[in-house]
Every structure is written in C-alpha cells, then in structure tokens.
Write a protein that holds these residues in place. Structure first.
Motif, mmCIF file in Angstrom:
data_model
loop_
_atom_site.group_PDB
_atom_site.id
_atom_site.type_symbol
_atom_site.label_atom_id
_atom_site.label_comp_id
_atom_site.label_asym_id
_atom_site.label_seq_id
_atom_site.Cartn_x
_atom_site.Cartn_y
_atom_site.Cartn_z
ATOM 1 N N SER A 88 0.834 -1.201 0.000
ATOM 2 C CA SER A 88 0.000 0.000 0.000
ATOM 3 C C SER A 88 0.867 1.249 0.000
ATOM 4 O O SER A 88 0.586 2.212 -0.705
ATOM 5 C CB SER A 88 -0.920 0.015 1.218
ATOM 6 N N ASP A 115 -7.393 -4.714 -1.666
ATOM 7 C CA ASP A 115 -7.052 -5.481 -0.469
ATOM 8 C C ASP A 115 -8.189 -5.306 0.521
ATOM 9 O O ASP A 115 -8.236 -4.351 1.276
ATOM 10 C CB ASP A 115 -5.738 -4.968 0.122
ATOM 11 N N GLY A 142 -7.313 -6.146 4.421
ATOM 12 C CA GLY A 142 -6.615 -5.097 5.166
ATOM 13 C C GLY A 142 -6.437 -3.874 4.317
ATOM 14 O O GLY A 142 -5.320 -3.512 3.969
ATOM 15 N N ASP A 183 -3.728 -2.049 -5.776
ATOM 16 C CA ASP A 183 -3.127 -2.571 -4.549
ATOM 17 C C ASP A 183 -3.884 -3.852 -4.197
ATOM 18 O O ASP A 183 -5.109 -3.880 -4.234
ATOM 19 C CB ASP A 183 -3.285 -1.519 -3.444
HETATM 20 MG MG LIG Z 1 -1.980 -3.024 2.199
#
Ligand SMILES: [Mg+2]
Ligand SMILES: Nc1ncnc2c1ncn2[C@@H]1O[C@H](COP(=O)(O)OP(=O)(O)O)[C@@H](O)[C@H]1O
Lengths: 519, 254
Positions: free
Chosen positions: B17, B40, B43, B133
């Motif tokens: 990230s 993601d 998370g 991401d």
């Molecule tokens: Mg991440």
C-alpha cells in the motif's frame, strides 16, 4: 392391479392439469409489437452501401404467415417500396433490407429526411405498424472540430459535369470558396475541405449547384464547426544538468487534434522540484524556432536533484480559442549547487606595519550575476603561515563587491603573500579563489603570543580528526546474509496454484483476450 | 490506452500500500493521469494513507462492475486533497471481493468483465495508469488482478519466506505471460547501498525477474504511520527520491 391403475390415472390427471396450467401461463395473446431501425441513421448522398432497414416483430403467432409493405418517401416526395413475406418461425422474428438496393426506384440522391413507413398486409391489414426516418446530408458528419476535414459527397449529377461548391458562414464565403469540381463519370461529386484552426466557429452552410443539372431538392445543408484541442509532442530541456542560478530553457511543439502544428499562443509549464514545490512558468510561441519556449532561472535556494517540467493541463491557448492538452509528457533535468567563481584583489609592494590593507573580491554565480548573500572569508597567508589569518568580508552593494581589511602586524614577514577567499551560503553553493602578491613589510618587530594560538589550532585539528575516526568506526558495522531459496520447492508451490481450476480459467481468458486483440 | 499495474506480494506487510500510494502520487506529479484501486479487502490501507473516511465512500468499483453507477461516481478525485497541481490522481475503493462477485455474475468471464470496468474508468478519466493494490497471497482475486494487469510489481522484503513466495509469484506471472518487476522493500539499514544493490540484483538473477529497484528500511516511513503519502510529507527524505526514481522506472515500461 385395480389400485395401481387408479394411481396411474390420478398421476396422468395431475400431469395433464399441470401441463394445462403451464400453457395457460404463456401469454399467447400478447399484443404483437413492431420495431423499425435504420443503420446508420444518417448518411451522405450515395446509392451504395446504403442503409440497413431492420424490422423486428415480437409477440407474433408462430406458424402464421406475415406480409409487409415498406414505403420510403424521399425529400422530393418520390416514393419507393419493397414487400416482405414470411411465416413466423416463432413468437419473434426479424428481417433486414437494404435501402435503396432492395427497394423499387429507391435512391439516396437528395439531402433531407427520408420517411419510412411499414404497413402490414397479412394476417391483418394495418396501414402503419412501424415508422422511422433516415437523414441524408452532403457532409460525413454534422459537427466538426477545427483541423478535421469536412468530407462532401453528392449524387445524381451528369457525367463529368462541373459543379460549384459554396461553403458560407454568416453569409460570407469561407476561404477557398466557391470551388468548382467535376463530377466523376457516374455523376458523383467528391470533395474534401480541411478546416483550419482559425476559422470562425458556428454554423456553416454547404451548397452544391450543378452546371446544368437542377435537382428536385437543392443540395444544401448546414453543419457546425467547433473549437479543437491540442496535444504536446514532447518537452525538451536545453541542458540535462544545470547549476542553480542558471536558466533552464524549455521548448516543445504542440499539434492540433486533427493534425498540424499549433503556431500561436501561450501555455504554462509546471516546473517541479524534488520536494514537489511547483513553479508556474509562462511559455510563448516563438515563430522563428516554431516552438513554444520558456525559461526558468533556478534560484540559489532551490533543491538539488531531479526536477521535472511539463505543460499544465489545459493551459495552452492558441490565438483562436483552441486549447489543451488533456495531459502532457514530462522532461527531467538535474539541478546541482552553484559553483561560485571568486575574483580578488590584494595590494602588492610596500606595506607599513599597523596599516590597513583592503581586500576586494568579486564573486559571481554561474549565470554571471553577483553573489550577494552568504559567508565570505579571506585567509591572508604571509610566508610560512599556511593556515592564514581569517578576515570576514562584507558585501558592498554599491560596488557589487565583497570587501574586508587586514591590519599588517609586526610579525608579518615580507615575501610572497597568499590570499584565498572562500564563499558559501547555507544552501551548499560555494566557491573559492586565490591570489598571491609580493609584499615588503616595512619596520620589523619581535614575535609574541602567536605560538599559543598555533598550538591551540593544532590541538583542535587533532581532536576533530579523532571524532571523525570514531564516527567512521561506528558506521562500519557490517551486515551479512545467507539466504537459501530452493527453486524446486518454489516451482512445486507454484504448481499447486497452477492446478487450481480458477487459475486455468483465468489463463484461458487471458489467451482469449490476446487472440481478440491480435485479430 | 490505460496501462494497468498490479502491486502484489506473497506475504503481508511488505509495503504494497505504501508503494502503491507513493508511486501513484509520484506518477501524477510527473503529469500522468493515474487511477488507484484498493483490492485489499482484508486489510485495506490506501484510504488511510489518502485520509478518506468510510462515510466519504458512496460507491465502489463493484457498483461500476455491476453497471449500477457510472465510473465517476465511484472514484474520489485526490488532487485537491493532496495539493497536487500536476497530473491527476483518482482513488477507487472496493467493497467486497471483486473476484468472488464477478464469479457469481459470470463464471468464465471474470477477466473480461473486470478489464472492461478498468477500461471504462480509463476512458472516462483519460487515465494513463491504473494501479491496483492487492492483498497478499494467491487467491482468486489476486489471480484475477494479476490476469488483468499489463505489469506486475512484486514487493518483497529480504526475508526467507518473502523471497520464497516471490519466487512462486514470479513463476505464476511467467505462466500468465505477464511482465513482472521486483521491488525489494525495507532493506536493512546496516547494509551499504552498493551491497544492497548487489543482493537485490542477485535475487532478480536467481528467479530471472527484472528488478525495478529497492527501498531501504526507513524510520521516517515507519513513523509516518501510513497516515499520509510519504513523498508529499517528507519530500526531502532520501526515500522520497527513491520513490521518484521507481516512478520513472515504471514509466519506462511500455
Ligand atoms: Mg496493504
Ligand atoms: N521502506 C519502509 N521502511 C519502513 N517502514 C515501511 C517501509 N515500507 C513500508 N513500511 C511500513 O510497513 C508497514 C506495512 O506497510 P503497508 O504498505 O501497509 O504494507 P502492505 O500493504 O503490504 O500490507 C506500514 O506501517 C508502513 O509504514
């Protein structure tokens, strides 16, 4: 047996009932619907390839014969028709015809609206079950952006006839008009007009007049001309590496969306330091170089490292109202600290002890301008005094020089005096220069307390050396790694993934996508 | 045409990230038009880095995939928020696992549907890049984002397990014929730059994968607590210039 057959009967009854129910749910008597579509909905005068006319019927009775009469009325009022019959293969069916080739006496030789009506003749008669229309023009589009070509087509003139083409805007002829062109042997007129970036925007009228042919509907049509956009081809930085105070020179060329170079106007460059501080720099078109040009003098206080320049989105405006770009390419260049050039003057000849001698220093930045803010020191070294006596210089803005003075002391020997001037500022710009003079010191005197000073200086130097050594030692911690990765184990782990159904599916989809792109 | 760059790692916490946000910002500062997608969902981290509160997320990419909203309703323009003058940055959060959602819609056509949604986003914002991401590991949606990308950036630390996993991801990328580029993150501070470069090159050589670059472990990055885009808050930090170099490297891939 009797019981069994009763059970069977009940079963059959239930089956029949549910069948009946199922059939009852199907909407057999839904209204029949008709949809007519024409593709394309707008075209130019030309008999081929024509227009595809599609009639789609839903809610029809399967097995039932259907007949239709399609009637096209052109802008002159002339009519042409076609018939189609079919036996409905199911509840929905459709058929396609080409206009004009599938119609009796059909043509696309006039501008205007062609109305299409569909009448049903079987099973029931209805004068109009669907309708639509086709628009025909002389030009390939009805709106253009400047710099794109206006392509004109007209039909139904005599073989090789000379026709006159007029394009007007606000009752004035556009440049190059009227134009006279010859029809081809089959009476078709083709003409292309490339619009320029400076034409007035708004409505234009195009008219074609035959030399002998007089058409039932005059070949006349209007279209809209609008502003266009620009793209940037690439930004050039004259020097890939610059010292602060030097001027970064940028240039770029721009093109209109339809093609052709932009030859007027201005734009804004965004010049970005490594810390993202942005400077907006104006760029203007230079007719001599035929490029947009801009310059930015890099301040002495700015950051070292890699800088970027690009054209700010939509900042380019030409003289005619066209603008852009949506996005711009960028160019990188390196900025390093300025190395200052130091020039100095020190007296020569006889100096009397106790007298004050002036030191003048002219310090310039790489662009040749005067360095005016920072720390400047002179080190005056009579023979045998390598470190020299430090004198701080001050900037005299009226002379644009750094000035200091040295008082000749009793223990300054005669000989070759070396004078060094060092300049620096808090931003890392620096430079030095030196000069030597033969000096005769008049009236010698005995030596005194300078020995202590020498000792102190030497001690200070040794202490500093020790500190640096310790610092280096601390940093010299070494780092070791022993990484072992078994390629066999890696490929086994990867195989587990590759055997998954989803992976296979994705792989196939990628291959399909590649084939799609390839063909 | 928009280029899609997927940032992935086999293990968690490698800096995906952080790297996605900083590279996307650096590309935008270089005048590029960039979209960033957070895939993601276990998370998500990007909205924290970009300072976006959950209430601000009205629609997500999933709604675009379902054709429920137009792309511009599912992205958050970031230029004003980050004070970026050059280029354009747009952020698009996701809500549920895109891969799973697509499967329920059209099994066997996940890739097509997903690339169409990206293309749609690309066209409506005239994007040069879409950066995605991902969450760590290899599961259906990570396979999907690998499948959809033009370039795969694999992030790894210098750690036995990370490097093993990197080998696995490289192998899979090769099977999918996707160009992969390695970024080694959090290189221990004690390592000399020249030794680090050698080590990273060695890893690339071992797995036959292109090395895009490496980033040192940085106290400044760690203490920024993922609450901002590092290169914007610490532009004069050495790591910021490494991110910029990486962005230039990405631009050179075509
Ligand atoms: Mg991440
Ligand atoms: N080069 C680095 N040096 C120090 N800390 C880092 C570095 N890169 C990332 N981090 C920190 O590591 C943690 C995990 O990073 P993150 O980007 O969230 O990883 P991921 O997305 O792969 O889970 C964060 O706290 C982040 O600030």
């Amino acid at each position: 047996m009797g019981i069994l057959s009763r059970k069977t009967k009940t079963l059959i009854l239930v089956l029949v009932a549910s069948l009946f129910l199922a059939v009852g749910l199907v909407p057999v008597h839904a209204a029949t619907q008709y949809a007519l579509s024409l593709n394309p909905g707008r075209t130019q005068e030309q008999s081929s390839p024509g227009v595809t006319v599609t009639l789609t019927v839903t809610g029809a009775s399967s097995g039932q014969p259907y007949s239709f009469l399609l009637l096209v009325t052109d802008p002159s009022g002339a009519k042409s028709n076609a018939t189609r019959s079919t036996i409905a293969p199911g509840s929905a069916f459709s058929f396609q015809l080409n206009y004009p080739s599938d119609f009796s006496r059909g043509s696309i030789k006039y501008v205007g609206q062609y109305n299409v009506n569909v009448a049903q003749t079987t099973p029931s008669v209805s004068a109009s079950v669907a309708s639509g229309h086709l628009d025909v023009g002389l030009t390939d589009k009805s709106t253009y952006e400047r710099t794109y070509p206006v392509s004109i087509k007209a039909d139904a003139y005599s073989s090789n006839e000379t026709v006159r083409i007029d394009i007007t805007h606000a009752s004035l002829s556009a440049p190059d008009f009227p134009a006279f062109v010859n029809a081809d042997p089959s009476g078709n007129v083709f003409f292309s007009w490339l619009t320029t970036p400076d034409l007035p925007i708004g409505n234009y009228n195009v008219t074609i007049t035959g030399g002998s042919t007089v058409k039932a509907v005059r070949d006349s049509q209007s279209f809209l001309l609008d502003l266009t956009g620009v793209t940037i081809r690439g930004i050039n930085v004259a020097q890939s590496s610059l010292m602060r105070s030097q001027t970064a020179r940028f240039s770029f060329s721009a093109d209109y969306l339809g093609g052709g170079p932009v030859q007027s106007g201005f734009a804004t460059l965004l010049v970005t330091q490594p810390d993202f501080t942005i400077q907006q720099v104006p760029a203007t078109y230079n007719a001599t170089s035929a490029r947009f040009e801009a310059g930015y003098r890099i301040p002495l206080v700015s950051m070292n490292g890699s800088w970027t320049a690009l054209v700010k989105a939509n900042s380019l405006q030409d003289s005619y109202g066209n603008s852009g770009p949506d996005s711009s390419p960028s160019a990188d260049f390196i900025v390093t600290p300025a190395s200052l050039s130091v020039d100095l003057n020190f007296t020569r000849g006889d100096i009397v002890i106790g007298n004050v001698v002036a030191i003048y220093s002219n310090i310039t930045t790489p662009d040749g301008s005067s360095f005016a803010a920072g720390t400047v020191s002179a080190f005056v070294s009579p023979p045998g005094r390598p470190i020299g006596n430090q004198v701080n210089l001050l900037y005299d803005s009226s002379q644009r020089k750094w000035v200091g003075s040295y008082t000749v002391s009793t223990n300054d020997p005669s000989g070759v005096w070396l004078v060094k001037v060092s300049a620096s500022d808090p931003y890392g710009n620096s430079g030095s220069g030196s000069t030597s003079s033969i000096v005769t010191v008049v009236a010698p005197v005995s030596q005194g307390s300078t020995l202590t000073l020498w000792f102190l200086t030497a001690f200070g130097a040794i202490a500093a050396g020790l500190l640096v050594g310790l610092f280096l030692l601390r940093r010299k911690r070494t780092f070791q790694h022993h990484l072992q990765v078994d390629l066999q184990a890696v490929s086994e782990e990867a195989s587990k993934v590759k055997n998954q159904e989803f992976f296979q599916s994705i792989k196939e989809q990628i291959e399909k996508q590649r084939e799609g792109k390839g063909s | 045409m928009v280029r899609t760059i997927t940032v992935h790692s086999f293990k968690g916490g490698t800096g995906k990230s952080t790297i996605t946000a900083n590279l996307a910002t650096a590309l935008a500062a270089r005048g590029r038009r960039v979209g960033v997608m957070d895939m993601d969902l276990e998370g998500p981290g990007l909205h924290v880095i970009f300072n976006i509160t959950p209430e601000e997320v009205k629609h997500t990419l999933n709604d675009v995939l379902l054709d429920a909203v137009s792309p511009d309703e599912a992205v958050i323009p970031m230029n004003g928020r980050l004070g970026l003058e050059a280029g354009s940055l747009y952020f698009s959060p996701a809500s549920v696992r895109v891969g799973e959602m697509l499967r329920t819609l059209r099994t066997g056509f996940e890739l097509e549907s997903f690339s169409r949604a990206i293309a749609k986003l690309g066209t409506s914002f005239k994007l040069d890049y879409v950066m995605i991401d991902t969450h760590p590991g290899i599961e259906n949606d990570t396979l999907l984002v690998m499948g959809v990308c033009d370039h795969l950036v694999i992030v790894s630390r210098i750690d036995q397990q990370d490097i093993f996993g990197t080998g696995v991801v490289v192998d899979i990328a090769r099977t999918l014929e996707k160009p992969a580029h390695l970024v080694v993150n959090m290189v221990p501070k004690g390592l000399k730059a020249s030794d680090a470069s050698k080590l990273v090159k060695g890893i690339g050589h071992h797995f036959k994968v292109d090395v895009a670059g490496w980033l040192p472990f940085s106290d400044a990055v760690q203490s920024s607590l993922s609450k901002s885009v590092f290169i914007l808050t610490n532009p004069r930090d050495a790591v910021a210039s490494r991110f910029q170099d990486l962005a230039k490297q990405l631009e050179s891939y075509n």
